[in-house]
Design an enzyme around this catalytic site. Structure first.
Site, PDB file in Angstrom:
ATOM      1  N   LYS A 122       0.868  -1.333   0.026  1.00 53.09           N
ATOM      2  CA  LYS A 122      -0.062   0.020   0.067  1.00 53.09           C
ATOM      3  C   LYS A 122       1.094   1.324  -0.047  1.00 53.09           C
ATOM      4  O   LYS A 122       1.742   1.445   0.816  1.00 53.09           O
ATOM      5  CB  LYS A 122      -0.930  -0.021   1.367  1.00 53.09           C
ATOM      6  CG  LYS A 122      -2.051  -0.603   1.147  1.00 53.09           C
ATOM      7  CD  LYS A 122      -3.136  -0.304   2.254  1.00 53.09           C
ATOM      8  CE  LYS A 122      -4.411  -1.182   2.313  1.00 53.09           C
ATOM      9  NZ  LYS A 122      -5.283  -0.941   3.419  1.00 53.09           N
ATOM     10  N   HIS A 140      -8.708  -0.218  13.791  1.00 53.56           N
ATOM     11  CA  HIS A 140      -8.517   0.971  13.146  1.00 53.56           C
ATOM     12  C   HIS A 140      -9.632   1.683  12.593  1.00 53.56           C
ATOM     13  O   HIS A 140      -9.533   2.969  12.364  1.00 53.56           O
ATOM     14  CB  HIS A 140      -7.577   0.520  11.776  1.00 53.56           C
ATOM     15  CG  HIS A 140      -6.262   0.334  11.922  1.00 53.56           C
ATOM     16  ND1 HIS A 140      -5.724  -0.657  12.849  1.00 53.56           N
ATOM     17  CD2 HIS A 140      -4.978   0.772  11.417  1.00 53.56           C
ATOM     18  CE1 HIS A 140      -4.491  -0.701  12.755  1.00 53.56           C
ATOM     19  NE2 HIS A 140      -3.977   0.158  11.857  1.00 53.56           N
ATOM     20  N   HIS A 166      -0.612   7.405  15.623  1.00 53.84           N
ATOM     21  CA  HIS A 166      -1.526   6.438  14.966  1.00 53.84           C
ATOM     22  C   HIS A 166      -1.493   5.382  15.821  1.00 53.84           C
ATOM     23  O   HIS A 166      -2.585   4.733  16.189  1.00 53.84           O
ATOM     24  CB  HIS A 166      -0.715   5.943  13.520  1.00 53.84           C
ATOM     25  CG  HIS A 166      -1.458   4.864  12.880  1.00 53.84           C
ATOM     26  ND1 HIS A 166      -2.739   4.925  12.418  1.00 53.84           N
ATOM     27  CD2 HIS A 166      -0.824   3.594  12.731  1.00 53.84           C
ATOM     28  CE1 HIS A 166      -2.934   3.778  11.666  1.00 53.84           C
ATOM     29  NE2 HIS A 166      -1.903   2.851  12.135  1.00 53.84           N
TER      30      HIS A 166
END
Ligand SMILES: NC(=O)c1ccc[n+]([C@@H]2O[C@H](COP(=O)([O-])OP(=O)(O)OC[C@H]3O[C@@H](n4cnc5c(N)ncnc54)[C@H](O)[C@@H]3O)[C@@H](O)[C@H]2O)c1
Ligand SMILES: [Zn+2]
Length: 351
Positions: A142, A240, A256
């Protein structure tokens, strides 16, 4: 030294070894080839490690160029994307030459997206220097950048040709950056490996090779089964959905990993209350998150998190897919209506 072979649309090795940076040039020359190498890095990593990488690349016969971005998420933007493309073109790079991403997830995502776009795809080497990049972002293909409207809104799937992880570089990470990566390691344990999870009660600093190898093997297997996130790959998003919502609500001031830690704790609480998992499973998850000094609670309201979760790009057609823990080492995907989503958040916030 450990080696993990990824068989996806492109097959490549992930090499995990102490001191690997010093011999990176040789590995890159042997597997990737080309005559030019562009080191893409940020200002902090540049001062610490770019020199070593540059030297080994020159020794391996490369003509080396370097592009340095300011550190931080703010650099994962269209301006840098275009600037690196121009930099590659102006220095005569071809598709056979190598872009070498030296840094954390920000550098990796930006350099990866640029490499994917340059001449419709040039060679790409990921050299992760954060725990998060080592166990997560450098593997699986990704890539992307942020747009003004939101994070990761432009991107593509583009597998690297090689990943070189010298975990000795993690020794210079700030404590909170390292801790943030630990949230992802805990995630791998919860989604697919009971013994990894149990082993996390012992400190991980002295066994990074083993831990990183196990995490990338798990990610490798999931990505091999579902490279473009049609289904199974979503399991990697455990914690997430609410994590991203908390990041967004905090204007990305909550790192994060911390946001994901809170997201995992919320899912654990909600699933225990809905009898999707046992109370002891939820307690184990929450205890482990605390054990790493990561947060398990947030002051944001049910409504705030609900609205932020709905703005997530993965939302479609009034249904959202949540990753729910069944027991340690096993999670499932669960399609959830908007009413159920509200309930999950409400139950997840209640301590
Ligand atoms: N592509 C994927 O699959 C994927 C997965 C997860 C996260 N991500 C992305 O990754 C990014 C976050 O990555 P991150 O947490 O690595 O952040 P980061 O790249 O911003 O690195 C965090 C900080 O650590 C510094 N740093 C990096 N290596 C260092 C070292 N060895 N010593 C000292 N300081 C060092 C950096 O300069 C930066 O200030 C986000 O943009 C996220 O969207 C991508
Ligand atoms: Zn993550």
């Amino acid at each position: 030294m450990a080696k993990v072979r990824v068989e996806a649309s492109k097959s490549y090795d992930i090499i995990i070894s102490a001191g690997l940076l010093q011999s990176a040039g040789e590995h890159i020359k042997n597997t990737v080839g080309g005559t030019k190498a562009a080191i893409i890095t940020d200002d902090i990593v540049d001062k610490l490690y770019a020199r070593t990488l540059e030297t080994t690349l020159i020794d391996a016969g490369y003509e080396v160029f370097k592009f340095v971005i300011p550190n931080g998420e703010g650099s994962k933007n269209t301006e840098n994307f275009l600037a690196i493309l121009d930099f590659l073109a102006e220095n005569g790079f071809t598709r056979k030459d190598a872009a070498v991403a030296l840094g954390g997830g920000v550098v990796g995502d930006l350099a990866g997206f640029t490499a994917a776009s340059y001449m419709r795809g040039m060679r790409l080497v990921q050299v992760p220097t954060t725990l998060l990049a080592a166990v997560d972002s450098s593997v699986g293909g990704k890539t992307g950048i942020d747009l003004r409207a939101g994070k990761n809104l432009a991107g593509t799937f583009y597998q690297p040709d090689l990943v070189l992880c010298d975990y000795l570089t993690l020794s210079t990470l700030k404590e909170d950056v390292f801790r943030s990566g630990c949230a992802e390691v805990i995630k791998y344990g919860v989604i697919s490996d009971t013994s990894l999870f149990e082993s996390l009660r012992e400190p991980i600093e002295s066994r990074l090779e083993e831990i990183i190898t196990r995490c990338v093997e798990i990610k490798r297997d999931i990505v091999a089964a579902d490279e473009r996130e049609g289904g199974l790959r979503q399991i990697l998003n455990f914690g997430h959905t609410f994590g991203h919502a908390i990041e967004l609500l905090s204007d990305y001031r909550t790192p994060h990993g911390e946001a994901v830690a809170i997201g995992m704790a919320m899912m654990a609480r909600a699933c225990a209350r809905l009898a999707i998992c046992g109370t002891s499973t939820a307690e184990s998850i929450i205890d482990m998150i605390r054990h790493y000094g990561l947060p398990t609670e947030t002051a944001f309201s049910v409504e705030d998190i609900y609205k932020a979760a709905l703005s997530d790009k993965k939302m479609g057609g009034g249904v959202i897919t949540l990753v729910v823990p069944i027991e340690i080492g096993r999670c499932e995907l669960r399609k959830t209506s908007l009413e159920e989503l509200w309930e999950f958040i409400e139950l997840g916030l209640k301590t």
